[in-house]
Design a protein around this motif. Structure first.
Motif, PDB file in Angstrom:
ATOM      1  N   LYS A  73      -3.434  -4.071   1.954  1.00 15.74           N
ATOM      2  CA  LYS A  73      -2.226  -3.436   2.471  1.00 15.74           C
ATOM      3  C   LYS A  73      -2.410  -1.935   2.655  1.00 15.74           C
ATOM      4  CE  LYS A  73       2.785  -3.434   1.915  1.00 15.74           C
ATOM      5  NZ  LYS A  73       2.997  -1.994   2.189  1.00 15.74           N
ATOM      6  N   THR A  74      -3.199  -1.303   1.794  1.00 15.35           N
ATOM      7  CA  THR A  74      -3.418   0.136   1.922  1.00 15.35           C
ATOM      8  C   THR A  74      -4.069   0.466   3.258  1.00 15.35           C
ATOM      9  OG1 THR A  74      -3.661   0.370  -0.474  1.00 15.35           O
ATOM     10  CG2 THR A  74      -4.517   2.154   0.895  1.00 15.35           C
ATOM     11  N   VAL A  75      -5.071  -0.328   3.621  1.00 15.96           N
ATOM     12  CA  VAL A  75      -5.749  -0.124   4.902  1.00 15.96           C
ATOM     13  C   VAL A  75      -4.787  -0.355   6.052  1.00 15.96           C
ATOM     14  CG1 VAL A  75      -7.556  -0.998   6.431  1.00 15.96           C
ATOM     15  CG2 VAL A  75      -8.026  -0.686   3.988  1.00 15.96           C
ATOM     16  N   ARG A  76      -4.011  -1.430   5.971  1.00 16.57           N
ATOM     17  CA  ARG A  76      -3.073  -1.750   7.046  1.00 16.57           C
ATOM     18  C   ARG A  76      -1.988  -0.680   7.168  1.00 16.57           C
ATOM     19  NH1 ARG A  76      -2.173  -6.651   9.296  1.00 16.57           N
ATOM     20  NH2 ARG A  76      -4.421  -6.810   8.950  1.00 16.57           N
ATOM     21  N   ASP A  77      -1.468  -0.217   6.041  1.00 18.12           N
ATOM     22  CA  ASP A  77      -0.446   0.831   6.073  1.00 18.12           C
ATOM     23  C   ASP A  77      -0.987   2.110   6.705  1.00 18.12           C
ATOM     24  OD1 ASP A  77       1.474  -0.758   4.862  1.00 18.12           O
ATOM     25  OD2 ASP A  77       1.038  -0.036   2.846  1.00 18.12           O
ATOM     26  N   THR A  78      -2.210   2.461   6.332  1.00 23.61           N
ATOM     27  CA  THR A  78      -2.822   3.676   6.870  1.00 23.61           C
ATOM     28  C   THR A  78      -3.036   3.553   8.371  1.00 23.61           C
ATOM     29  OG1 THR A  78      -3.929   4.101   4.754  1.00 23.61           O
ATOM     30  CG2 THR A  78      -4.811   5.223   6.703  1.00 23.61           C
ATOM     31  N   GLU A  79      -3.504   2.403   8.807  1.00 19.63           N
ATOM     32  CA  GLU A  79      -3.723   2.188  10.246  1.00 19.63           C
ATOM     33  C   GLU A  79      -2.412   2.328  11.014  1.00 19.63           C
ATOM     34  OE1 GLU A  79      -5.405  -1.680  10.312  1.00 19.63           O
ATOM     35  OE2 GLU A  79      -7.474  -0.980   9.998  1.00 19.63           O
ATOM     36  N   ARG A  80      -1.338   1.766  10.478  1.00 20.71           N
ATOM     37  CA  ARG A  80      -0.051   1.843  11.167  1.00 20.71           C
ATOM     38  C   ARG A  80       0.482   3.278  11.186  1.00 20.71           C
ATOM     39  NH1 ARG A  80       3.610  -3.084   9.028  1.00 20.71           N
ATOM     40  NH2 ARG A  80       3.071  -2.157   7.031  1.00 20.71           N
ATOM     41  N   ARG A 173      15.398  10.948  10.956  1.00 22.34           N
ATOM     42  CA  ARG A 173      15.525   9.690  10.215  1.00 22.34           C
ATOM     43  C   ARG A 173      14.267   8.844  10.371  1.00 22.34           C
ATOM     44  NH1 ARG A 173      21.116   8.004  11.392  1.00 22.34           N
ATOM     45  NH2 ARG A 173      21.600   9.661   9.886  1.00 22.34           N
ATOM     46  N   GLU A 174      13.743   8.786  11.583  1.00 20.46           N
ATOM     47  CA  GLU A 174      12.505   8.033  11.801  1.00 20.46           C
ATOM     48  C   GLU A 174      11.341   8.697  11.068  1.00 20.46           C
ATOM     49  OE1 GLU A 174       9.432   6.577  15.315  1.00 20.46           O
ATOM     50  OE2 GLU A 174      11.233   7.702  15.853  1.00 20.46           O
ATOM     51  N   PHE A 175      11.283  10.023  11.130  1.00 19.40           N
ATOM     52  CA  PHE A 175      10.222  10.760  10.447  1.00 19.40           C
ATOM     53  C   PHE A 175      10.265  10.483   8.943  1.00 19.40           C
ATOM     54  CE2 PHE A 175       8.804  14.547   8.142  1.00 19.40           C
ATOM     55  CZ  PHE A 175       7.526  14.727   8.674  1.00 19.40           C
ATOM     56  N   ARG A 176      11.462  10.559   8.368  1.00 11.76           N
ATOM     57  CA  ARG A 176      11.598  10.319   6.927  1.00 11.76           C
ATOM     58  C   ARG A 176      11.205   8.891   6.562  1.00 11.76           C
ATOM     59  NH1 ARG A 176      16.860  13.888   7.335  1.00 11.76           N
ATOM     60  NH2 ARG A 176      16.174  15.743   6.177  1.00 11.76           N
ATOM     61  N   ALA A 177      11.558   7.941   7.412  1.00 13.25           N
ATOM     62  CA  ALA A 177      11.194   6.548   7.134  1.00 13.25           C
ATOM     63  C   ALA A 177       9.682   6.387   7.061  1.00 13.25           C
ATOM     64  CB  ALA A 177      11.771   5.630   8.206  1.00 13.25           C
ATOM     65  N   ARG A 178       8.960   7.169   7.853  1.00 12.79           N
ATOM     66  CA  ARG A 178       7.493   7.099   7.833  1.00 12.79           C
ATOM     67  C   ARG A 178       6.917   7.777   6.599  1.00 12.79           C
ATOM     68  NH1 ARG A 178       5.393   3.478  11.641  1.00 12.79           N
ATOM     69  NH2 ARG A 178       6.748   3.518  13.455  1.00 12.79           N
ATOM     70  N   VAL A 179       7.428   8.951   6.236  1.00 13.61           N
ATOM     71  CA  VAL A 179       6.829   9.706   5.132  1.00 13.61           C
ATOM     72  C   VAL A 179       7.303   9.228   3.757  1.00 13.61           C
ATOM     73  CG1 VAL A 179       6.482  11.739   6.575  1.00 13.61           C
ATOM     74  CG2 VAL A 179       8.579  11.545   5.222  1.00 13.61           C
ATOM     75  N   PHE A 180       8.271   8.318   3.731  1.00 14.17           N
ATOM     76  CA  PHE A 180       8.678   7.729   2.460  1.00 14.17           C
ATOM     77  C   PHE A 180       8.151   6.305   2.293  1.00 14.17           C
ATOM     78  CE2 PHE A 180      12.329  10.870   2.446  1.00 14.17           C
ATOM     79  CZ  PHE A 180      11.768  11.636   1.432  1.00 14.17           C
ATOM     80  N   ALA A 181       7.309   5.864   3.218  1.00 14.96           N
ATOM     81  CA  ALA A 181       6.721   4.522   3.157  1.00 14.96           C
ATOM     82  C   ALA A 181       5.219   4.637   2.937  1.00 14.96           C
ATOM     83  CB  ALA A 181       7.012   3.769   4.457  1.00 14.96           C
ATOM     84  N   PRO A 182       4.581   3.597   2.375  1.00 11.19           N
ATOM     85  CA  PRO A 182       3.131   3.620   2.222  1.00 11.19           C
ATOM     86  C   PRO A 182       2.460   3.864   3.561  1.00 11.19           C
ATOM     87  CG  PRO A 182       4.093   1.749   1.058  1.00 11.19           C
ATOM     88  CD  PRO A 182       5.187   2.348   1.897  1.00 11.19           C
ATOM     89  N   PRO A 183       1.346   4.623   3.581  1.00 16.45           N
ATOM     90  CA  PRO A 183       0.546   5.085   2.438  1.00 16.45           C
ATOM     91  C   PRO A 183       0.999   6.415   1.867  1.00 16.45           C
ATOM     92  CG  PRO A 183      -0.558   5.672   4.455  1.00 16.45           C
ATOM     93  CD  PRO A 183       0.687   4.930   4.863  1.00 16.45           C
ATOM     94  N   ALA A 184       2.099   6.993   2.360  1.00 16.32           N
ATOM     95  CA  ALA A 184       2.573   8.279   1.851  1.00 16.32           C
ATOM     96  C   ALA A 184       3.088   8.131   0.420  1.00 16.32           C
ATOM     97  CB  ALA A 184       3.686   8.806   2.750  1.00 16.32           C
TER      98      ALA A 184
END
Length: 232
Positions: A73-80, A173-184
């Protein structure tokens, strides 16, 4: 007794299979759709939707004709995350430039004008932030962060700035959703919120400006690191 709704059934199956995917080694196969139907007493459509959610979350890969297999999942999260950054880099840069131009001054004004009641609400927002960040609910994290910054904006008592800032809320809101989700790592935001609050509570306008500026610059550098670090 009321029968569980279809959404509740999907959530129940998801909870079990998500935990199983987290515990199993990469490459392990999850139960088939028919096994889920038999084990949980759900429809095949529910089983299929469960797999679709797990795949969208990055836990599994579905190989047609073979089944569902656990992935890293770490690899997949980072790729996304990196795909999102590459597709939106210009907009992300502009959004952070806007924040750097506006929010430090807003924090300075808040330190000058905030009422005791508003300061208490801001303190509660900071205190409640950590347990939210430790949870798994991304929407709750986004809402908590949005509340903190909105309280500061309201305390600035500047209506034109508020109107201008509000136009960026959907993008934020979209930016925050990204930076509060893995891999962040969402917990990185906590000490920044604490320092901003402390500066505003001390009515120290220069410190409030500086703390907010550092918060935004840290966000910029963390996003860049995640977008370009191939070792994640």
């Amino acid at each position: 007794m009321a029968r569980p709704t279809r959404k509740r059934r999907i959530d129940d199956v998801l909870d079990v299979l998500r935990r199983r995917a987290q515990e199993l080694p990469v490459g392990s196969q999850l139960p088939t759709e028919w096994q889920i139907v038999e084990d949980f007493g759900v429809s095949r459509q529910t089983a299929r939707e469960t797999f679709a959610v797990l795949q969208s979350e990055g836990y599994i890969e579905i190989l047609h004709g073979k089944g569902a297999f656990v992935v890293d999942k770490t690899v997949r999260d980072t790729e996304r995350f990196q795909d999102w950054f590459r597709g939106n880099q210009f907009a992300i840069d502009e959004l952070l430039e806007m924040r750097a131009a506006v929010e430090p001054y807003v924090a300075e004004l808040a330190a000058l004008r905030i009422t005791d009641a508003e300061l208490e609400a801001l303190r509660n927002s900071v205190q409640d932030f950590e347990p939210v960040l430790l949870g798994s609910d991304i929407e709750a994290k986004v809402a908590a962060d949005e509340e903190f910054h909105s309280l500061i904006l309201a305390a600035s008592r500047n209506k034109p700035l508020t109107t201008f800032y509000d136009t960026f809320i959907p993008s934020l809101r979209e930016f925050r959703a990204r930076v509060f989700a893995p891999p962040a790592d969402p917990l990185l935001a906590l000490p920044h919120h604490q320092r901003i609050y402390q500066a505003i509570a001390a009515r120290d306008t220069a410190a409030a400006y500086r703390a907010m500026r550092e918060h935004i610059e840290h966000s910029r550098s963390d996003v860049s690191r995640l977008a370009h670090d191939s070792t994640l």
